[in-house]
Design an enzyme around this catalytic site. Sequence first.
Site, PDB file in Angstrom:
ATOM      1  N   GLU A 185      -3.216  -1.974  -3.813  1.00  0.00           N
ATOM      2  CA  GLU A 185      -4.387  -2.437  -3.040  1.00  0.00           C
ATOM      3  C   GLU A 185      -5.681  -1.713  -3.416  1.00  0.00           C
ATOM      4  OE1 GLU A 185      -2.544  -3.903   1.140  1.00  0.00           O
ATOM      5  OE2 GLU A 185      -2.592  -1.732   0.902  1.00  0.00           O
TER       6      GLU A 185
HETATM    7  C1  ACM Z   1       1.728  -1.677   0.318  1.00  0.00           C
HETATM    8  O1  ACM Z   1       2.308  -2.192   1.300  1.00  0.00           O
HETATM    9  N1  ACM Z   1       0.417  -1.682   0.253  1.00  0.00           N
HETATM   10  C2  ACM Z   1       2.475  -1.056  -0.769  1.00  0.00           C
END
Ligand code: ACM
Length: 507
Positions: A321
């Site tokens: 992310e």
């Molecule tokens: C995640 O759930 N961002 C690895």
Amino acid sequence: MRIRVVLVSLVLVTCGVSAPARAVVSFGAVVPAPVSSVPASGVTYQITSSASVYSDVPGTGDLLAQQLRRSTGYPVPIASAPPADGISLRLTGAPGGDEAYQLDVTAAAITISANKPAGLFYGVQTLRQLLPPTADSPTVQPGPWQVPGGRIVDQPRYAYRGAMLDVARHFFPLSAVERYVDQIALYKINVLHLHLSDDQGWRIVIDSWPRLATYGGSTAVGGDPGGYYTKAQYQELVAYAAARSVTIIPEIDMPGHTNAALASYADLNCNGVAPPLYTGTDVGFSSLCVSKEITYTFVDQVLGELAAITPGPYLHLGGDEASSTSAADYKTFMNRVQPLAHGKTVIGWHDIVNATPLPSTVAQYWGTSTRNAAVAGAGRKVIMSPASRAYLDMKYNRRTPLGQTWAGVIEVRDAYGWDPATFLSGLPSSQVLGVEAPLWTETIRTGADIDYMAFPRLPALAELGWSPQSTHDWTAFKSRLAAQGPRWRVMGVNYYHSTQISWPAGS
Ligand code: ACM
């Protein structure tokens, strides 16, 4: 010890209510399901006040004896040779690898044999589940302490069987983490992945960057109390876990999920200005400064200090992310930091395939789709944590008071009902290193909250990691899982009483 015929006698009390039968636990109650179990009809072994424990290696035998002393009140001494009446843990071999074991229960004695200490530990976890649930009590309970006779021969399907705890969104004291280690080890999970840093907190002392812990660790989601582990505490945890055949894998998430570090050191920001500490739950807004050399000095020193106190083979570098890092910068950054793991093998969330993973780098798949060609390709090892099945922070249903729903709701049957070898299409099963159940803690604040989200789904994941696919069967699993309820009650585990499971009365 005495020989008893197994007459599962329901004691009928005069008022017409049946008292809890002191039924001998059956081989069919063990989670994860063993590879092979052959009961010896009519045979039981009974632990009495004359029983002792012998072990070829220290550690596991002591843990077993301590627990039996607590719950039975018997002396359970450690014997200097395999006792005529008692439990022997022997490194005399078992069919299979380092984690394999063979458990033999006769009317006279119990013998667990294995190739390595890990196998003995797993044999003992099976034995615990064959004792009455009260054997797991922290206080003295009435017996009898019977174990069903027969032979179990067992070994894991996958080498990597993990649980992850996010100690960054909320901080959990060492005692809570050690309790989780105890709980996961009972189900033969052998990895605890600690998510040690995120936007909301930095949880481990780094001597060369002290403000990471003292300032970056001072917060948590919602303004809850922060905290951090000293290196001595971390090392205590590593040793506590090792004694239970659990390897600690530390994660420092980067280049995103780094607000706590960026707030602690202005130099790590491209504009030289430290942002405020953050206690919300947004993701994707922070990034280390990819163009500054000090960023790589920082990563090198942090990973060096962490590698020095981590005997396990892996460091987890996150990489998920990173929406505030450009695609080009992400690639530059992940390619530069992978060689900085100080001799450890890198694990990254599967987003790392958008850079150039080293041939040794392991990708942890956390998607919800069954298709991801980039992750499946290139022959790399993959840890399976599909969020729609393995994420313990997803709600069980829409009414679950804790947790999230972005990957769906996950009832026990959903957590159990998939195959790590075939979930991701195009991924050869030989590339699946194993499974991991992550527990993110935006909404999780206490040990009781951890219990509620992990149980009973974590044992489902543990079974996917350990048991052969040939044993996969929802109906049989449901009844094995139901047998755990009374044990969890005795252990004080605040588990979710899923209506999919017929929990025994009173559990
Ligand atoms: C995640 O759930 N961002 C690895």
